[in-house]
Scaffold this active site. Structure first.
Site, mmCIF file in Angstrom:
data_model
loop_
_atom_site.group_PDB
_atom_site.id
_atom_site.type_symbol
_atom_site.label_atom_id
_atom_site.label_comp_id
_atom_site.label_asym_id
_atom_site.label_seq_id
_atom_site.Cartn_x
_atom_site.Cartn_y
_atom_site.Cartn_z
ATOM 1 N N SER A 19 32.573 -0.243 7.279
ATOM 2 C CA SER A 19 31.832 -1.480 7.023
ATOM 3 C C SER A 19 31.716 -2.338 8.280
ATOM 4 N N ASP A 68 45.210 4.284 4.506
ATOM 5 C CA ASP A 68 45.593 2.892 4.302
ATOM 6 C C ASP A 68 46.448 2.501 5.504
ATOM 7 N N VAL A 69 45.886 1.706 6.415
ATOM 8 C CA VAL A 69 46.590 1.418 7.673
ATOM 9 C C VAL A 69 47.879 0.638 7.440
ATOM 10 N N TYR A 163 45.538 -15.427 7.354
ATOM 11 C CA TYR A 163 44.657 -14.686 8.261
ATOM 12 C C TYR A 163 44.870 -15.130 9.710
ATOM 13 N N ALA A 165 47.568 -16.390 11.012
ATOM 14 C CA ALA A 165 48.853 -15.858 11.476
ATOM 15 C C ALA A 165 48.726 -14.383 11.841
HETATM 16 C C1 LIG Z 1 36.182 -22.138 20.221
HETATM 17 C C2 LIG Z 1 35.487 -22.921 19.147
HETATM 18 C C3 LIG Z 1 36.194 -22.741 17.800
HETATM 19 C C4 LIG Z 1 35.509 -23.543 16.676
HETATM 20 C C5 LIG Z 1 36.252 -23.375 15.351
HETATM 21 C C6 LIG Z 1 36.125 -21.933 14.856
HETATM 22 C C7 LIG Z 1 37.107 -21.623 13.726
HETATM 23 C C8 LIG Z 1 36.441 -20.973 12.535
HETATM 24 C C9 LIG Z 1 35.509 -19.858 12.890
HETATM 25 C C10 LIG Z 1 35.945 -18.564 12.213
HETATM 26 C C11 LIG Z 1 35.187 -17.374 12.782
HETATM 27 C C12 LIG Z 1 35.918 -16.060 12.569
HETATM 28 C C13 LIG Z 1 36.040 -15.727 11.088
HETATM 29 C C14 LIG Z 1 36.758 -14.416 10.920
HETATM 30 O O1 LIG Z 1 37.614 -14.031 11.688
HETATM 31 C C15 LIG Z 1 36.377 -13.638 9.711
HETATM 32 C C16 LIG Z 1 36.805 -14.419 8.493
HETATM 33 O O2 LIG Z 1 37.917 -14.823 8.381
HETATM 34 S S1 LIG Z 1 35.551 -14.756 7.365
HETATM 35 C C17 LIG Z 1 36.399 -15.874 6.264
HETATM 36 C C18 LIG Z 1 36.473 -17.299 6.826
HETATM 37 N N1 LIG Z 1 37.079 -18.155 5.837
HETATM 38 C C19 LIG Z 1 36.940 -19.490 5.829
HETATM 39 O O3 LIG Z 1 36.345 -20.110 6.707
HETATM 40 C C20 LIG Z 1 37.527 -20.220 4.630
HETATM 41 C C21 LIG Z 1 36.380 -20.770 3.834
HETATM 42 N N2 LIG Z 1 36.854 -21.562 2.687
HETATM 43 C C22 LIG Z 1 37.041 -20.999 1.461
HETATM 44 O O4 LIG Z 1 36.930 -19.800 1.262
HETATM 45 C C23 LIG Z 1 37.364 -21.940 0.346
HETATM 46 O O5 LIG Z 1 37.072 -23.277 0.774
HETATM 47 C C24 LIG Z 1 38.843 -21.900 -0.097
HETATM 48 C C25 LIG Z 1 39.089 -20.584 -0.829
HETATM 49 C C26 LIG Z 1 39.769 -22.035 1.087
HETATM 50 C C27 LIG Z 1 39.116 -23.073 -1.062
HETATM 51 O O6 LIG Z 1 38.130 -23.050 -2.083
HETATM 52 P P1 LIG Z 1 37.954 -24.297 -3.045
HETATM 53 O O7 LIG Z 1 39.275 -24.708 -3.553
HETATM 54 O O8 LIG Z 1 36.850 -23.970 -3.973
HETATM 55 O O9 LIG Z 1 37.487 -25.498 -2.089
HETATM 56 P P2 LIG Z 1 36.015 -25.683 -1.442
HETATM 57 O O10 LIG Z 1 35.474 -24.364 -1.009
HETATM 58 O O11 LIG Z 1 35.190 -26.555 -2.322
HETATM 59 O O12 LIG Z 1 36.397 -26.462 -0.115
HETATM 60 C C28 LIG Z 1 36.896 -27.828 -0.224
HETATM 61 C C29 LIG Z 1 36.322 -28.585 0.948
HETATM 62 O O13 LIG Z 1 36.858 -27.994 2.177
HETATM 63 C C30 LIG Z 1 35.779 -27.561 2.973
HETATM 64 N N3 LIG Z 1 36.184 -26.332 3.650
HETATM 65 C C31 LIG Z 1 36.740 -25.256 3.094
HETATM 66 N N4 LIG Z 1 36.986 -24.309 4.022
HETATM 67 C C32 LIG Z 1 36.560 -24.830 5.215
HETATM 68 C C33 LIG Z 1 36.538 -24.342 6.556
HETATM 69 N N5 LIG Z 1 37.020 -23.140 6.861
HETATM 70 N N6 LIG Z 1 36.044 -25.119 7.513
HETATM 71 C C34 LIG Z 1 35.562 -26.374 7.199
HETATM 72 N N7 LIG Z 1 35.546 -26.920 5.944
HETATM 73 C C35 LIG Z 1 36.046 -26.124 4.960
HETATM 74 C C36 LIG Z 1 34.637 -27.325 2.032
HETATM 75 O O14 LIG Z 1 33.412 -27.371 2.729
HETATM 76 C C37 LIG Z 1 34.810 -28.443 1.052
HETATM 77 O O15 LIG Z 1 34.314 -29.616 1.670
HETATM 78 P P3 LIG Z 1 33.570 -30.712 0.763
HETATM 79 O O16 LIG Z 1 33.010 -31.681 1.752
HETATM 80 O O17 LIG Z 1 34.662 -31.256 -0.118
HETATM 81 O O18 LIG Z 1 32.521 -29.961 -0.022
HETATM 82 N N1 LIG Z 2 33.209 -10.744 10.274
HETATM 83 C C1 LIG Z 2 33.731 -11.703 11.042
HETATM 84 O O1 LIG Z 2 33.243 -12.855 11.092
HETATM 85 C C2 LIG Z 2 34.931 -11.425 11.874
HETATM 86 C C3 LIG Z 2 35.726 -10.299 11.660
HETATM 87 N N2 LIG Z 2 36.843 -10.123 12.451
HETATM 88 C C4 LIG Z 2 37.701 -8.939 12.249
HETATM 89 O O2 LIG Z 2 36.944 -7.774 12.528
HETATM 90 C C5 LIG Z 2 37.399 -6.704 11.702
HETATM 91 C C6 LIG Z 2 36.236 -6.147 10.910
HETATM 92 O O3 LIG Z 2 35.747 -7.184 10.098
HETATM 93 P P1 LIG Z 2 34.412 -6.980 9.231
HETATM 94 O O4 LIG Z 2 33.661 -5.804 9.729
HETATM 95 O O5 LIG Z 2 33.744 -8.301 9.155
HETATM 96 O O6 LIG Z 2 35.043 -6.666 7.786
HETATM 97 P P2 LIG Z 2 34.521 -5.760 6.602
HETATM 98 O O7 LIG Z 2 35.154 -6.332 5.387
HETATM 99 O O8 LIG Z 2 33.041 -5.602 6.670
HETATM 100 O O9 LIG Z 2 35.173 -4.329 6.960
HETATM 101 C C7 LIG Z 2 36.559 -4.167 6.908
HETATM 102 C C8 LIG Z 2 36.825 -2.716 6.562
HETATM 103 O O10 LIG Z 2 38.229 -2.498 6.594
HETATM 104 C C9 LIG Z 2 38.566 -1.662 5.507
HETATM 105 N N3 LIG Z 2 39.972 -1.848 5.122
HETATM 106 C C10 LIG Z 2 40.512 -2.903 4.468
HETATM 107 N N4 LIG Z 2 41.820 -2.699 4.265
HETATM 108 C C11 LIG Z 2 42.123 -1.489 4.792
HETATM 109 C C12 LIG Z 2 43.302 -0.721 4.881
HETATM 110 N N5 LIG Z 2 44.453 -1.162 4.351
HETATM 111 N N6 LIG Z 2 43.245 0.480 5.498
HETATM 112 C C13 LIG Z 2 42.070 0.947 6.013
HETATM 113 N N7 LIG Z 2 40.905 0.266 5.956
HETATM 114 C C14 LIG Z 2 40.947 -0.940 5.351
HETATM 115 C C15 LIG Z 2 37.622 -2.076 4.387
HETATM 116 O O11 LIG Z 2 37.492 -1.057 3.411
HETATM 117 C C16 LIG Z 2 36.326 -2.330 5.153
HETATM 118 O O12 LIG Z 2 35.533 -1.177 5.222
HETATM 119 C C17 LIG Z 2 38.503 -7.293 10.825
HETATM 120 O O13 LIG Z 2 39.762 -7.023 11.414
HETATM 121 C C18 LIG Z 2 38.222 -8.783 10.845
HETATM 122 O O14 LIG Z 2 39.399 -9.541 10.628
HETATM 123 C C19 LIG Z 2 37.193 -10.992 13.454
HETATM 124 C C20 LIG Z 2 36.429 -12.105 13.681
HETATM 125 C C21 LIG Z 2 35.242 -12.391 12.918
#
Ligand SMILES: CCCCCCCCCCCCCC(=O)CC(=O)SCCNC(=O)CCNC(=O)[C@H](O)C(C)(C)COP(=O)(O)OP(=O)(O)OC[C@H]1O[C@@H](n2cnc3c(N)ncnc32)[C@H](O)[C@@H]1OP(=O)(O)O
Ligand SMILES: NC(=O)C1=CN([C@@H]2O[C@H](COP(=O)(O)OP(=O)(O)OC[C@H]3O[C@@H](n4cnc5c(N)ncnc54)[C@H](O)[C@@H]3O)[C@@H](O)[C@H]2O)C=CC1
Length: 237
Positions: A19, A68-69, A163, A165
């Protein structure tokens, strides 16, 4: 005229190859002439990537393998499969397998913490150790291990204490591996992407994605094909 295939007769292992970024990395490595072992928890996803490699880079020896890594016995079995099929260790390994289980800290469960650390950090450790050991045991003259970190590991992110951490840990692990493995000719690097549009980011609430897109000059998330570590020197063995 096509660019020369810089990874001809190179074996590359990509975890999470079923993926997103991992799939794009597999495709780019294959374009550069590598034989690719597409490794994923989901064999169906890995086979989907394999079909694309066979279509885009026919005639090269690619394989899809389930593993499964986060489980040492699964990683051991994977390396045995690689050895019996290719009779050599991977020269390139990309740890792209990863998960998120996002939740605010005050609501974050122990299970959600453990599962993310087990896949993202321990999984990277197990693959890095197994690949490095196979290279050292075989006497191969080095290799390249590329681990997917994240900018979140540097700056943190709301809802991602587990994540963040795990990704900070990947960076520290990789820096240590680089110091220890250099004497075997193995280079180790971490890639720290920002938001890349993949199935992983599809789970993020749209309002949050909109917030981050507004911080990005292009006004949109990155794309997996623009993020392949091959561009970032995976062939700099
Ligand atoms: C060098 C420059 C750096 C700049 C900063 C870069 C840091 C972030 C970039 C990340 C890029 C890489 C991402 C990556 O590695 C791959 C991933 O991890 S993809 C997943 C990313 N996950 C998130 O960002 C978390 C998103 N949030 C959620 O999933 C939900 O909010 C959560 C499950 C945590 C809680 O859900 P719930 O209880 O339903 O609350 P709400 O969703 O309604 O949120 C309440 C409130 O908080 C705000 N909010 C939530 N998360 C974030 C966030 N990450 N950043 C900013 N604000 C956030 C949300 O918008 C709500 O705000 P309101 O104004 O109250 O609507
Ligand atoms: N998409 C993004 O914004 C960012 C992603 N990353 C990192 O890049 C990597 C790839 O991310 P994406 O391609 O976006 O994710 P994705 O969810 O598209 O792909 C992740 C893949 O890992 C596999 N996987 C999950 N658990 C596994 C396990 N225990 N053993 C073997 N395979 C497993 C899933 O089946 C999936 O195919 C991840 O490590 C993610 O944390 C980092 C920064 C940003």
């Amino acid at each position: 005229m096509a660019a020369p295939a810089r990874l001809k007769s190179t074996l590359a292992l990509v975890t999470g190859g079923g993926s997103g970024i991992g799939r794009a990395v597999c495709q780019r490595l294959a374009q550069e002439g590598a034989s690719v072992a597409v490794v994923d928890l989901s064999i169906d996803s890995a086979n989907d990537t394999l079909r694309r490699l066979a279509r885009d880079a026919p005639g090269q020896d690619h394989v899809a393998l389930a593993a499964d890594v986060s489980r040492s016995e699964s990683v051991r079995a994977l390396m045995e499969q690689i050895q019996s099929r290719f009779l050599a260790p991977p020269r390139v390994a990309v740890n792209s397998a990863g998960i998120t289980r996002d939740e605010f800290l005050l609501r974050l469960s122990e299970e959600a913490f453990d599962s993310v650390l087990n896949v993202n950090l321990k999984g990277t450790f197990l693959i890095t150790q197994a690949v490095a050991q196979s290279i050292v045991t075989s006497g191969q003259d080095g290799g390249s291990i590329i681990n997917m970190g994240s900018i979140v590991g540097k700056v943190g992110n709301l809802g991602q204490g587990n994540y963040a951490a795990s990704k900070a840990g990947v960076e520290g692990l990789t820096k240590t591996a680089a110091k220890e493995l250099a004497k075997f000719g193995i280079c180790c690097n971490t890639i720290l992407p920002g938001f890349i549009a993949t199935p992983m980011t599809e789970k993020v609430p749209q309002k949050v994605l909109d917030k981050f897109a507004g911080m990005i000059p292009l006004g949109r998330l990155g794309r997996p094909e623009g993020n392949s570590p091959v561009r970032k020197g995976v062939y700099s063995l």
